[in-house]
Design a protein around this motif. Structure first.
Motif, PDB file in Angstrom:
ATOM      1  N   HIS A   1       0.839  -1.209   0.000  1.00 33.76           N
ATOM      2  CA  HIS A   1       0.000   0.000   0.000  1.00 33.76           C
ATOM      3  C   HIS A   1       0.872   1.256   0.000  1.00 33.76           C
ATOM      4  O   HIS A   1       0.536   2.253  -0.635  1.00 33.76           O
ATOM      5  N   ARG A   2       1.982   1.220   0.721  1.00 36.39           N
ATOM      6  CA  ARG A   2       2.897   2.371   0.749  1.00 36.39           C
ATOM      7  C   ARG A   2       3.548   2.582  -0.610  1.00 36.39           C
ATOM      8  O   ARG A   2       3.724   3.710  -1.050  1.00 36.39           O
ATOM      9  N   TRP A   3       3.922   1.495  -1.286  1.00 32.79           N
ATOM     10  CA  TRP A   3       4.512   1.613  -2.625  1.00 32.79           C
ATOM     11  C   TRP A   3       3.513   2.257  -3.578  1.00 32.79           C
ATOM     12  O   TRP A   3       3.884   3.105  -4.389  1.00 32.79           O
ATOM     13  N   LEU A   4       2.261   1.865  -3.467  1.00 28.88           N
ATOM     14  CA  LEU A   4       1.219   2.452  -4.315  1.00 28.88           C
ATOM     15  C   LEU A   4       1.086   3.944  -4.026  1.00 28.88           C
ATOM     16  O   LEU A   4       1.029   4.765  -4.948  1.00 28.88           O
ATOM     17  N   ARG A   5       1.058   4.324  -2.775  1.00 28.04           N
ATOM     18  CA  ARG A   5       0.938   5.740  -2.402  1.00 28.04           C
ATOM     19  C   ARG A   5       2.173   6.523  -2.864  1.00 28.04           C
ATOM     20  O   ARG A   5       2.060   7.638  -3.350  1.00 28.04           O
ATOM     21  N   ALA A   6       3.352   5.929  -2.751  1.00 35.01           N
ATOM     22  CA  ALA A   6       4.571   6.584  -3.234  1.00 35.01           C
ATOM     23  C   ALA A   6       4.475   6.845  -4.739  1.00 35.01           C
ATOM     24  O   ALA A   6       4.888   7.908  -5.220  1.00 35.01           O
ATOM     25  N   SER A   7       3.906   5.910  -5.464  1.00 39.36           N
ATOM     26  CA  SER A   7       3.703   6.095  -6.910  1.00 39.36           C
ATOM     27  C   SER A   7       2.760   7.260  -7.183  1.00 39.36           C
ATOM     28  O   SER A   7       2.935   8.002  -8.149  1.00 39.36           O
ATOM     29  N   GLU A   8       1.760   7.425  -6.317  1.00 38.10           N
ATOM     30  CA  GLU A   8       0.832   8.554  -6.459  1.00 38.10           C
ATOM     31  C   GLU A   8       1.548   9.879  -6.192  1.00 38.10           C
ATOM     32  O   GLU A   8       1.322  10.862  -6.906  1.00 38.10           O
ATOM     33  N   TYR A   9       2.393   9.930  -5.173  1.00 36.93           N
ATOM     34  CA  TYR A   9       3.175  11.137  -4.896  1.00 36.93           C
ATOM     35  C   TYR A   9       4.042  11.484  -6.113  1.00 36.93           C
ATOM     36  O   TYR A   9       4.134  12.627  -6.531  1.00 36.93           O
ATOM     37  N   TYR A  10       4.702  10.456  -6.670  1.00 41.64           N
ATOM     38  CA  TYR A  10       5.546  10.651  -7.840  1.00 41.64           C
ATOM     39  C   TYR A  10       4.727  11.200  -9.010  1.00 41.64           C
ATOM     40  O   TYR A  10       5.140  12.155  -9.669  1.00 41.64           O
ATOM     41  N   PHE A  11       3.581  10.597  -9.270  1.00 45.36           N
ATOM     42  CA  PHE A  11       2.721  11.057 -10.364  1.00 45.36           C
ATOM     43  C   PHE A  11       2.344  12.526 -10.188  1.00 45.36           C
ATOM     44  O   PHE A  11       2.358  13.299 -11.152  1.00 45.36           O
TER      45      PHE A  11
END
Length: 109
Positions: free
Chosen positions: A79-89
């Protein structure tokens, strides 16, 4: 990398745009602080001069968040990896004005 914590605090505000009136971007992802990654990203934005510098800063931001998440591990890792991807986007898509703010010779996209 040789910047002291006190100097860094004057250059970087953590996660989210420094110019925002309200801090809407958490410095944590599911209770895990990603503030060090945000500090480095702020520093990269402050000193970057080209579009390539922005791209590198954004990529380094994602890598640093993933490193923090990998180091801590735990049940929330996916879930954290997914959220990190959202921050990056978000920085990749909407960070142009923040990157170009205060720089001469280049207008924001």
């Amino acid at each position: 990398w040789n910047t002291s914590p006190e100097e860094l605090a004057t250059m970087a505000g953590g996660c989210g745009a420094e110019s925002a009136r309200v801090d809407l971007v958490p410095d944590t992802i599911l209770c895990l602080s990603i503030k060090p990654a945000c500090f480095i990203h702020d520093f990269d934005y402050k000193w970057g001069k080209t579009s390539q510098d922005k791209d590198n800063a954004d990529s380094r931001f994602l890598c640093n968040m993933q490193t923090i998440i990998k180091f801590v591990g735990g049940i929330f890792k996916a879930h954290r990896w997914l959220r990190a991807s959202e921050y990056y986007f978000m920085v990749r898509t909407f960070g142009h004005n923040a990157f170009w703010e205060g720089k001469e010779g280049r207008m924001p996209v």
